[in-house]
Scaffold this active site. Structure first.
Site, PDB file in Angstrom:
ATOM      1  N   LYS A 163       0.268  -5.739   6.737  1.00 21.91           N
ATOM      2  CA  LYS A 163       0.435  -5.705   8.265  1.00 21.91           C
ATOM      3  C   LYS A 163      -0.821  -5.831   9.304  1.00 21.91           C
ATOM      4  O   LYS A 163      -0.729  -6.263  10.038  1.00 21.91           O
ATOM      5  CB  LYS A 163       1.031  -4.374   8.347  1.00 21.91           C
ATOM      6  N   GLN A 165       3.111   4.676   7.119  1.00 20.54           N
ATOM      7  CA  GLN A 165       3.628   3.911   5.675  1.00 20.54           C
ATOM      8  C   GLN A 165       4.344   5.113   4.913  1.00 20.54           C
ATOM      9  O   GLN A 165       3.773   6.374   4.662  1.00 20.54           O
ATOM     10  CB  GLN A 165       2.611   3.422   5.384  1.00 20.54           C
ATOM     11  N   ASP A 193       9.514   1.087  13.395  1.00 21.46           N
ATOM     12  CA  ASP A 193      10.202   1.007  12.104  1.00 21.46           C
ATOM     13  C   ASP A 193      11.664   1.129  12.246  1.00 21.46           C
ATOM     14  O   ASP A 193      12.280   0.829  11.174  1.00 21.46           O
ATOM     15  CB  ASP A 193       9.357   1.948  11.179  1.00 21.46           C
TER      16      ASP A 193
HETATM   17  N1  GUN Z   1       7.384   1.501   2.796  1.00 20.56           N
HETATM   18  C1  GUN Z   1       7.819   0.463   2.115  1.00 20.56           C
HETATM   19  N2  GUN Z   1       8.464  -0.310   3.101  1.00 20.56           N
HETATM   20  C2  GUN Z   1       8.365   0.224   4.143  1.00 20.56           C
HETATM   21  C3  GUN Z   1       8.292  -0.041   5.663  1.00 20.56           C
HETATM   22  O1  GUN Z   1       9.162  -1.234   5.950  1.00 20.56           O
HETATM   23  N3  GUN Z   1       7.716   0.518   6.555  1.00 20.56           N
HETATM   24  C4  GUN Z   1       7.187   1.893   6.230  1.00 20.56           C
HETATM   25  N4  GUN Z   1       6.590   2.580   7.175  1.00 20.56           N
HETATM   26  N5  GUN Z   1       6.940   2.140   4.887  1.00 20.56           N
HETATM   27  C5  GUN Z   1       7.596   1.438   4.058  1.00 20.56           C
END
Ligand code: GUN
Length: 313
Positions: free
Chosen positions: A54, A98, A124
């Site tokens: 990311k 995350q 998100d």
């Molecule tokens: N953990 C697994 N996929 C994601 C996601 O798309 N966003 C976040 N914040 N954590 C994750």
């Protein structure tokens, strides 16, 4: 006949290109790029990889992206304080915490943290307000993986309205928002999960089958109606030679890769499904790159909306 490959990597590149003029206009107008704050607590190996990807994508696309790390021993109060700081930061338009959070934070910690993010920065889309707006079909910021899947289906001209979509998996991150987005596009939607007794039979009814359970190769050819569109959200690292051998025939390049590296990344869909499906996303190179492109899109949208609301104030 082999299924048409739905190329998520190519679409992600196109989405970044389409975003570029808006991104440049924002940066020029406001004297700063849209900013994303990423919170990583602990050192879960998969999360480390996701976060690295990311940050890299955000940097390459000329967004600002800041990683805020907390140790695995951090308390819920520590992470809430960090979110509060990012909520108040003018340089950050989006906040991403995350998941998963370290287990020691307790069972309800994750949703408490997601809910603490101000809805305008909830890129998100996991906070209660963002989810509620999605349920009522007046979405603001929606979870990135399901939005990426919808973008792919629409651009690839896969018919959705009136079709039967089956979503395997009921997570808050993928399964539930995925089902809602398909419903809002007038699909007839069935959600299956670990307690569904006749899973292959229900999946065989699908015109669009979305697999989001995190089990390597669970969806085999007998789950798939001939010509169906199959979307594979799974990202599973296989290290067991028996599992790898059950997924790929002898001599397959991915099996060779496994033998060389000791692991291979596979989805929830067995590669043999390509003989039955009409169209299918690969792993890697399918849904994964789209998730990151949609995160950048959400960050840009959040930045533009915040700037517009400041201008009105
Ligand atoms: N953990 C697994 N996929 C994601 C996601 O798309 N966003 C976040 N914040 N954590 C994750």
């Amino acid at each position: 006949m082999a299924a048409r490959v739905l190329d998520g990597r190519a679409l992600a590149a196109r989405l970044r290109e389409e975003m570029a003029p808006r991104l440049a206009a924002f940066t020029q107008r406001h004297g700063r790029p849209p900013g994303l704050g990423i919170v990583l607590a602990g050192n879960d190996p998969a999360s480390e990889v996701y976060v690295r990807n990311k940050l890299k994508a955000a940097g390459e696309a000329a967004f600002r992206a800041d990683l805020e790390r907390l140790p695995a021993t951090a308390s819920l109060a520590d992470i809430l304080a960090l979110v509060e700081r990012l909520n108040g930061s003018d340089a950050h338009d989006g906040i991403l915490v995350q998941s998963p959070l370290p287990k020691a934070m307790g069972a309800g910690a994750q949703q408490r943290v997601f809910d603490a993010i101000v809805p305008d920065k909830d890129v998100d889309g996991f906070g209660a307000e963002s989810v509620g707006l999605l349920v009522q079909n007046r979405p603001k910021l929606v979870a990135c993986t399901p939005t990426g899947v919808m973008e792919l289906l629409v651009r690839e001209k896969i018919p959705i309205a009136g079709r039967h979509a089956v979503v395997v998996g009921r997570s808050d991150i993928v399964g539930k928002p995925m089902a809602l987005l398909l419903l809002h596009r007038d699909a007839t939607v069935t959600i299956c999960h670990s307690k569904t007794p006749n899973l292959p039979e229900i999946c065989r009814q699908a015109d669009i089958l979305v697999a989001a359970v995190g089990r390597a190769g669970l969806v085999t050819s007998d789950f798939v109606k001939r010509g169906a569109t199959v979307i594979d959200v799974g990202m599973n690292t296989v290290t067991d030679p028996a599992v790898a051998a059950a997924l790929f025939p002898d001599g397959h390049p991915r099996l060779e890769l496994f033998r060389k590296k000791g692991s291979v990344l596979v989805g929830d869909v067995h590669p043999g499904v390509a003989d039955v499906a009409g169209a299918m996303t690969p792993v890697p190179g399918g849904v994964g790159p789209l998730t990151i492109a949609m995160l950048l899109m959400n960050t840009l949208r959040a930045a533009e909306a915040r700037a517009a609301s400041h201008a009105r104030a």
